[in-house]
Write a protein that holds these residues in place. Sequence first.
Motif, PDB file in Angstrom:
ATOM      1  N   TYR A   1       0.862  -1.184   0.000  1.00  0.00           N
ATOM      2  CA  TYR A   1       0.000   0.000   0.000  1.00  0.00           C
ATOM      3  C   TYR A   1       0.896   1.229   0.000  1.00  0.00           C
ATOM      4  O   TYR A   1       1.723   1.417   0.898  1.00  0.00           O
ATOM      5  CB  TYR A   1      -0.909  -0.003   1.232  1.00  0.00           C
ATOM      6  N   GLN A   2       0.719   2.099  -1.008  1.00  0.00           N
ATOM      7  CA  GLN A   2       1.541   3.300  -1.144  1.00  0.00           C
ATOM      8  C   GLN A   2       0.897   4.472  -0.427  1.00  0.00           C
ATOM      9  O   GLN A   2      -0.277   4.783  -0.641  1.00  0.00           O
ATOM     10  CB  GLN A   2       1.742   3.672  -2.613  1.00  0.00           C
ATOM     11  N   ILE A   3       1.697   5.169   0.396  1.00  0.00           N
ATOM     12  CA  ILE A   3       1.203   6.294   1.183  1.00  0.00           C
ATOM     13  C   ILE A   3       2.021   7.543   0.890  1.00  0.00           C
ATOM     14  O   ILE A   3       3.248   7.535   1.030  1.00  0.00           O
ATOM     15  CB  ILE A   3       1.281   5.983   2.692  1.00  0.00           C
ATOM     16  N   VAL A   4       1.347   8.618   0.483  1.00  0.00           N
ATOM     17  CA  VAL A   4       1.943   9.951   0.470  1.00  0.00           C
ATOM     18  C   VAL A   4       1.534  10.579   1.795  1.00  0.00           C
ATOM     19  O   VAL A   4       0.387  11.000   1.968  1.00  0.00           O
ATOM     20  CB  VAL A   4       1.457  10.783  -0.728  1.00  0.00           C
ATOM     21  N   VAL A   5       2.459  10.616   2.742  1.00  0.00           N
ATOM     22  CA  VAL A   5       2.116  10.912   4.132  1.00  0.00           C
ATOM     23  C   VAL A   5       1.363  12.228   4.270  1.00  0.00           C
ATOM     24  O   VAL A   5       0.360  12.312   4.994  1.00  0.00           O
ATOM     25  CB  VAL A   5       3.384  10.902   5.009  1.00  0.00           C
TER      26      VAL A   5
ATOM     27  N   LEU B   1       6.098   4.138   2.356  1.00  0.00           N
ATOM     28  CA  LEU B   1       5.936   5.507   2.817  1.00  0.00           C
ATOM     29  C   LEU B   1       6.717   6.461   1.935  1.00  0.00           C
ATOM     30  O   LEU B   1       7.856   6.172   1.541  1.00  0.00           O
ATOM     31  CB  LEU B   1       6.444   5.647   4.251  1.00  0.00           C
ATOM     32  N   SER B   2       6.144   7.628   1.674  1.00  0.00           N
ATOM     33  CA  SER B   2       6.864   8.669   0.942  1.00  0.00           C
ATOM     34  C   SER B   2       8.078   9.108   1.759  1.00  0.00           C
ATOM     35  O   SER B   2       8.170   8.849   2.959  1.00  0.00           O
ATOM     36  CB  SER B   2       5.931   9.853   0.672  1.00  0.00           C
ATOM     37  N   PRO B   3       9.066   9.777   1.133  1.00  0.00           N
ATOM     38  CA  PRO B   3      10.316  10.105   1.836  1.00  0.00           C
ATOM     39  C   PRO B   3      10.070  10.887   3.115  1.00  0.00           C
ATOM     40  O   PRO B   3       9.178  11.731   3.195  1.00  0.00           O
ATOM     41  CB  PRO B   3      11.085  10.945   0.811  1.00  0.00           C
TER      42      PRO B   3
END
Length: 711
Positions: free
Chosen positions: A226-230, A277-279
């Motif tokens: 699951y990709q998250i752009v925090v 998680l995004s950087p």
Amino acid sequence: MARARSDIVAVVAALLVAGCGGPEPPRRDCFARVWIPPDAPEGLTIEGSWNGWQSPGLAPEPVEDGWRLARLGLFPGEHGYLLVDGSGRHLDGLNPLSTWDLDRREVSLLDVPDCREPAILVERVELREDAIELEATFLASQDGAAFDPATIVAETRSGERGAVVRAEPETGKLVVVAEGLPAGKVSLGLRVGDEAGGEAEIFASGWTAPATGGVGQRDPRDEVVYQIVVDRFRDATGGALAPPPTPGARAGGHLDGVTAEVAGGRFSKLGVSMLWLSPAYVNPVEAREGVDGRLYEGYHGYWPLESRAAEPRIGGEAALDRLVARGHDAGLALILDLVPNHVYEDNARYRDHLDWFGPPGCVCGTPSCPWSEHIQTCWFTPYLPDVDWPVREARDAAIEDARFWSRRFDLDGFRIDAVPMMPRAATRRVADATRRLEPGSEASFLLGEVFTGPGEGALGALRYYLGPAGLDAVFDFPLMWAIHDVIGRDTGRFGDIDGLLAVEEQTFGPASLARILDNHDTVRFLSVAEGDAGGDPWDAPAVQPIDETPYRRLMLAQALVFTLPGIPVLYQGDEVGVAGGGDPDNRRVLPGDDALSAIQGEVLEFTQRLGQLRRCSEALRRGARTPLSTASHRYAFRRDGERPVVVVLETEGASGDFTLPTGSLTPGEWVDLVSGESLTSDGSPIALDAAPGRARVLVRADDPCAAIWAE
């Protein structure tokens, strides 16, 4: 001597147990070794940096079975070499690691450890439901003493002390065990000192209860990512965010919001086992002008102002620690976006070491700077200087960044940004560095962004970066573009997808491809299906559709991604049907569940069931794919196994009844999990009614996974 294995590397400068007898402890062997295979030309020599690349080079000595060996006693550190024969100088094909000489020429790498210090060689890591056991050998320094049993300390990250089961200074053998551990991930540190005051330390890790099930090390085939752009996910309490004031501004997302959703079960319900998680780097506060002339903030994390510090606006180190710990307790692996290609212009490295970066390049993708010609020299923007990997200090810093984030936060790997913008040697060096952090344990999982266009011709670019010494997996952009055409627009043919899959299965390993519908760099699939993904992301953003058709296309596409071999990747918002055109319109905040329309709620429920089915069904995770029927608007395939699954997909253009061929369904009762329809098969061809725009997922009625859709 076992030298003919395909994974032999030319450098055996690692930790080896030297033969010994009597009371003498085993010692480190830090000789560098270059193996030359039997089919190499006669007269081949080795030239290296250790003697100024003088010719003639070193001639390897014959050993056994036609192999030759050069054994080198070198100072600790990096050394470069090349193989020289009648046709010229070459990289060592048996050694996947390389470096650069003073003339910026890529050469093979010998990385010699410092044998003046002791070390620990991990022999075995065994995981049980509530315990981890580690067997290792202590290797004395070249001139040092055996280990002192009184110095042994074994402790998990969460503070549980391990017991010493075996400690033999004469043989160097050690066995330690930590018991009574909670479910989730366990990382055990072992520190041992010798009688002369030297000390060595290693970490071993594994899973007592991964989200993928079982005990022990994880298998990538079982993962759902699951990709998250925090910044665009959830606020610090786990609540929904308001849209940012402009598409390029911060929305206020927080790592504690991700932790709240872990605790609330969002990811478990979706069958997710790994969070990307995004950087998390500290990014600049000021907004900067993008290539489109608009102002953007570093909400996304890709502008590293501080390379080894976590962004306080998303919670900083404390919030990242909380998230990793809570995620590991839930069995979730966590990978962080790593950005080794560039830094922000105010990063101290750029200010203090301009020579670590390439000269200001053209801006990638502009008319005078096409990606195809300048991909490894162009800059994303004038304020994002590119790391110059042939400069030793620059690459050492970038590699150490990866080690820092991995060890400091107990991460499980990385998504590596902008892979083709760096030499392949860069990702291989990062892979080697992170995988050596916990020798003998689960390797760090590396998922690479190798952005490509559509078609089979792009597969070579993906394959180039994969392998035991490189990336574990890459995103399958060619399949993504095909799904956009065939299902999103209903303009392509399923034969295009089947043909691409057939080539991929001949080219790639079973978990080398991460299947996606979109991500933060592409238009959203839902808006492709709506037909308005191409508008200006600021002035003409994609609409949130009212009509059900694009949502049903999204569900059809999700059914394909979740039932194919490979690693399904779910970009935040696709589980509820969020619209979006190009960047930054594709990075909208995730709506709260109470704000979803009826059709969005249906998409969420459908995606949750797909994720649970994927977790339940071994055939979907590991079974071979057998095509059954392919037509322009209809596609059927089977995932083989003890409990097979048959998938039938039909776009709106499908019409007329059709027949699954003989042997598609084994004899017995079957059920379509989507519609609830029951089928009886005797192994003969079986007729099905047309179901335009719908997926069928057929399992045997006695399959335990059949209950998922009924819950």
